[in-house]
Design a protein around this motif. Sequence first.
Motif, PDB file in Angstrom:
ATOM      1  N   PRO A 117      -0.907 -13.389  -6.357  1.00 57.14           N
ATOM      2  CA  PRO A 117       0.521 -13.716  -6.387  1.00 57.14           C
ATOM      3  C   PRO A 117       1.385 -12.485  -6.119  1.00 57.14           C
ATOM      4  CG  PRO A 117      -0.315 -13.507  -8.614  1.00 57.14           C
ATOM      5  CD  PRO A 117      -1.519 -13.403  -7.706  1.00 57.14           C
ATOM      6  N   PRO A 118       2.639 -12.701  -5.735  1.00 62.91           N
ATOM      7  CA  PRO A 118       3.553 -11.565  -5.522  1.00 62.91           C
ATOM      8  C   PRO A 118       3.902 -10.893  -6.846  1.00 62.91           C
ATOM      9  CG  PRO A 118       4.738 -13.651  -5.342  1.00 62.91           C
ATOM     10  CD  PRO A 118       3.289 -13.995  -5.455  1.00 62.91           C
ATOM     11  N   VAL A 119       3.926  -9.574  -6.839  1.00 60.77           N
ATOM     12  CA  VAL A 119       4.292  -8.795  -8.020  1.00 60.77           C
ATOM     13  C   VAL A 119       5.127  -7.601  -7.563  1.00 60.77           C
ATOM     14  CG1 VAL A 119       2.239  -9.435  -9.351  1.00 60.77           C
ATOM     15  CG2 VAL A 119       2.182  -7.397  -7.885  1.00 60.77           C
ATOM     16  N   PRO A 120       5.903  -6.996  -8.467  1.00 61.16           N
ATOM     17  CA  PRO A 120       6.600  -5.758  -8.111  1.00 61.16           C
ATOM     18  C   PRO A 120       5.590  -4.660  -7.785  1.00 61.16           C
ATOM     19  CG  PRO A 120       7.477  -6.687 -10.143  1.00 61.16           C
ATOM     20  CD  PRO A 120       6.224  -7.443  -9.838  1.00 61.16           C
ATOM     21  N   VAL A 121       5.881  -3.885  -6.769  1.00 63.59           N
ATOM     22  CA  VAL A 121       5.044  -2.742  -6.407  1.00 63.59           C
ATOM     23  C   VAL A 121       5.902  -1.499  -6.603  1.00 63.59           C
ATOM     24  CG1 VAL A 121       3.671  -1.634  -4.621  1.00 63.59           C
ATOM     25  CG2 VAL A 121       3.747  -4.142  -4.762  1.00 63.59           C
ATOM     26  N   LEU A 122       5.677  -0.828  -7.742  1.00 59.70           N
ATOM     27  CA  LEU A 122       6.513   0.304  -8.137  1.00 59.70           C
ATOM     28  C   LEU A 122       5.782   1.623  -7.915  1.00 59.70           C
ATOM     29  CD1 LEU A 122       7.856  -1.194 -11.467  1.00 59.70           C
ATOM     30  CD2 LEU A 122       9.069  -1.048  -9.273  1.00 59.70           C
ATOM     31  N   PRO A 123       6.514   2.694  -7.645  1.00 67.19           N
ATOM     32  CA  PRO A 123       5.865   3.998  -7.518  1.00 67.19           C
ATOM     33  C   PRO A 123       5.320   4.458  -8.871  1.00 67.19           C
ATOM     34  CG  PRO A 123       8.106   4.012  -6.611  1.00 67.19           C
ATOM     35  CD  PRO A 123       7.953   2.758  -7.395  1.00 67.19           C
ATOM     36  N   GLY A 124       4.099   4.999  -8.843  1.00 63.07           N
ATOM     37  CA  GLY A 124       3.508   5.569 -10.041  1.00 63.07           C
ATOM     38  C   GLY A 124       3.513   7.078  -9.979  1.00 63.07           C
ATOM     39  N   GLU A 125       2.600   7.694 -10.710  1.00 65.26           N
ATOM     40  CA  GLU A 125       2.502   9.147 -10.694  1.00 65.26           C
ATOM     41  C   GLU A 125       2.174   9.627  -9.289  1.00 65.26           C
ATOM     42  OE1 GLU A 125       0.058  10.986 -13.599  1.00 65.26           O
ATOM     43  OE2 GLU A 125       0.695   9.646 -15.205  1.00 65.26           O
ATOM     44  N   PRO A 165       1.696   3.954  -5.004  1.00 67.51           N
ATOM     45  CA  PRO A 165       2.059   2.621  -5.497  1.00 67.51           C
ATOM     46  C   PRO A 165       1.113   2.159  -6.598  1.00 67.51           C
ATOM     47  CG  PRO A 165       1.068   2.477  -3.309  1.00 67.51           C
ATOM     48  CD  PRO A 165       1.279   3.922  -3.584  1.00 67.51           C
ATOM     49  N   ARG A 166       1.676   1.449  -7.579  1.00 68.53           N
ATOM     50  CA  ARG A 166       0.875   0.881  -8.657  1.00 68.53           C
ATOM     51  C   ARG A 166       0.505  -0.548  -8.283  1.00 68.53           C
ATOM     52  NH1 ARG A 166       4.938   2.938 -12.537  1.00 68.53           N
ATOM     53  NH2 ARG A 166       5.350   0.779 -13.111  1.00 68.53           N
ATOM     54  N   TRP A 167      -0.801  -0.780  -8.159  1.00 67.38           N
ATOM     55  CA  TRP A 167      -1.313  -2.087  -7.763  1.00 67.38           C
ATOM     56  C   TRP A 167      -1.852  -2.845  -8.974  1.00 67.38           C
ATOM     57  CZ3 TRP A 167       0.319  -3.062  -3.154  1.00 67.38           C
ATOM     58  CH2 TRP A 167       0.405  -2.042  -2.203  1.00 67.38           C
ATOM     59  N   PRO A 168      -1.972  -4.174  -8.856  1.00 68.08           N
ATOM     60  CA  PRO A 168      -2.706  -4.907  -9.894  1.00 68.08           C
ATOM     61  C   PRO A 168      -4.109  -4.320 -10.073  1.00 68.08           C
ATOM     62  CG  PRO A 168      -1.595  -6.431  -8.399  1.00 68.08           C
ATOM     63  CD  PRO A 168      -1.444  -5.057  -7.807  1.00 68.08           C
ATOM     64  N   ALA A 197      -7.035  -5.345 -10.014  1.00 62.01           N
ATOM     65  CA  ALA A 197      -8.132  -5.773  -9.141  1.00 62.01           C
ATOM     66  C   ALA A 197      -7.974  -5.286  -7.707  1.00 62.01           C
ATOM     67  CB  ALA A 197      -8.227  -7.298  -9.144  1.00 62.01           C
ATOM     68  N   VAL A 198      -6.951  -4.459  -7.448  1.00 60.04           N
ATOM     69  CA  VAL A 198      -6.598  -4.126  -6.068  1.00 60.04           C
ATOM     70  C   VAL A 198      -6.608  -2.619  -5.832  1.00 60.04           C
ATOM     71  CG1 VAL A 198      -4.692  -4.187  -4.382  1.00 60.04           C
ATOM     72  CG2 VAL A 198      -5.225  -6.215  -5.751  1.00 60.04           C
ATOM     73  N   VAL A 199      -7.063  -2.231  -4.651  1.00 63.45           N
ATOM     74  CA  VAL A 199      -6.920  -0.872  -4.139  1.00 63.45           C
ATOM     75  C   VAL A 199      -6.118  -0.979  -2.849  1.00 63.45           C
ATOM     76  CG1 VAL A 199      -8.130   1.147  -3.238  1.00 63.45           C
ATOM     77  CG2 VAL A 199      -9.127  -0.159  -5.123  1.00 63.45           C
ATOM     78  N   GLY A 200      -5.184  -0.064  -2.639  1.00 60.60           N
ATOM     79  CA  GLY A 200      -4.398  -0.200  -1.422  1.00 60.60           C
ATOM     80  C   GLY A 200      -3.625   1.042  -1.063  1.00 60.60           C
ATOM     81  N   SER A 201      -2.933   0.961   0.064  1.00 65.68           N
ATOM     82  CA  SER A 201      -2.137   2.081   0.560  1.00 65.68           C
ATOM     83  C   SER A 201      -0.995   1.537   1.401  1.00 65.68           C
ATOM     84  CB  SER A 201      -3.017   3.021   1.397  1.00 65.68           C
ATOM     85  OG  SER A 201      -2.301   4.162   1.802  1.00 65.68           O
ATOM     86  N   LEU A 202       0.127   2.256   1.371  1.00 71.09           N
ATOM     87  CA  LEU A 202       1.311   1.910   2.145  1.00 71.09           C
ATOM     88  C   LEU A 202       1.675   3.065   3.054  1.00 71.09           C
ATOM     89  CD1 LEU A 202       3.595   0.506  -0.716  1.00 71.09           C
ATOM     90  CD2 LEU A 202       2.053  -0.803   0.764  1.00 71.09           C
ATOM     91  N   THR A 203       2.325   2.754   4.158  1.00 74.69           N
ATOM     92  CA  THR A 203       2.853   3.810   5.022  1.00 74.69           C
ATOM     93  C   THR A 203       4.084   3.297   5.740  1.00 74.69           C
ATOM     94  OG1 THR A 203       2.300   5.446   6.712  1.00 74.69           O
ATOM     95  CG2 THR A 203       1.474   3.210   7.065  1.00 74.69           C
ATOM     96  N   HIS A 204       4.966   4.222   6.081  1.00 72.60           N
ATOM     97  CA  HIS A 204       6.137   3.851   6.874  1.00 72.60           C
ATOM     98  C   HIS A 204       6.614   5.070   7.647  1.00 72.60           C
ATOM     99  CE1 HIS A 204       8.746   5.965   4.000  1.00 72.60           C
ATOM    100  NE2 HIS A 204       8.046   5.377   3.047  1.00 72.60           N
ATOM    101  N   CYS A 205       7.120   4.806   8.827  1.00 72.23           N
ATOM    102  CA  CYS A 205       7.782   5.816   9.639  1.00 72.23           C
ATOM    103  C   CYS A 205       8.742   5.078  10.549  1.00 72.23           C
ATOM    104  CB  CYS A 205       6.775   6.650  10.435  1.00 72.23           C
ATOM    105  SG  CYS A 205       5.936   5.734  11.765  1.00 72.23           S
ATOM    106  N   THR A 206       9.455   5.772  11.372  1.00 72.42           N
ATOM    107  CA  THR A 206      10.396   5.129  12.277  1.00 72.42           C
ATOM    108  C   THR A 206       9.682   4.087  13.130  1.00 72.42           C
ATOM    109  OG1 THR A 206      11.722   7.143  12.382  1.00 72.42           O
ATOM    110  CG2 THR A 206      12.052   5.519  14.125  1.00 72.42           C
ATOM    111  N   GLY A 207      10.097   2.839  13.004  1.00 67.76           N
ATOM    112  CA  GLY A 207       9.536   1.763  13.813  1.00 67.76           C
ATOM    113  C   GLY A 207       8.243   1.166  13.319  1.00 67.76           C
TER     114      GLY A 207
END
Length: 228
Positions: A60-68, A72-75, A77-87
């Motif tokens: 289900p959808p949950v808030p994804v907040l920055p941790g230490e 990102p802090r995941w549920p 049961a989850v491992v993950g990664s985010l990235t962003h740049c221009t475009g």
Amino acid sequence: MIERILPAGLAVSEAFDDPADATLFPEEAAVVRNAVDSRRREFTTIRMCARRALAGLGLPPVPVLPGEGGAPRWPEAVVGSLTHCTGYRGAVLGRATEFAMIGIDAEPHAPLPEGILDATALPTERRHLRLLGAADPGVHWDRLLFCMKEAVFKAWYPFTGHALGFEDADISIDLAESTFDARILVPHTLRGGARLDRLEGRWLTGGGLALAAITVPVALLPSTPAAP
């Protein structure tokens, strides 16, 4: 796009702009309450990508907040990664029972600003980049190296709890195979005594982007040899 350098079994969501209908949970909105508009829009879109990836794992959808360390802090049961740049905004998630580490990074495929390479690359890496530049001058190898290091850091910190500096990972790049090898100069000791000191990843350039990904399946974590 990033799926081309990822193994099967991961949930992936990407965006190449910031949809007007993307929304935040109240807890997430509080994080960027005082941010400039461009920061709020990229933060919102990347959270949209995260929730789409969670849905891809049947969660289900949950808030994804920055941790230490900003990770990102995941549920649980989850491992993950985010990235962003221009475009580009991207989220890659896997089940913690299957993947121990995931780190992705996207950067504009353009030369690094002056002075950044000297501050982020080891002497051995700078020599390696010169050889790669002679072999394929169409790739901005300095930016790609930076992208790879970011992917390594994003994979390493959530798993080990220890942040790496740019000088702590020595990266070599395989042009023919579109892979890279990161030798960690401050190894981590796993439970049982095995040493984690090397990560392998894949890279891709195209569409004005440089992309790098590290994924470590649980089954491929190093193990302590059995006693004779």
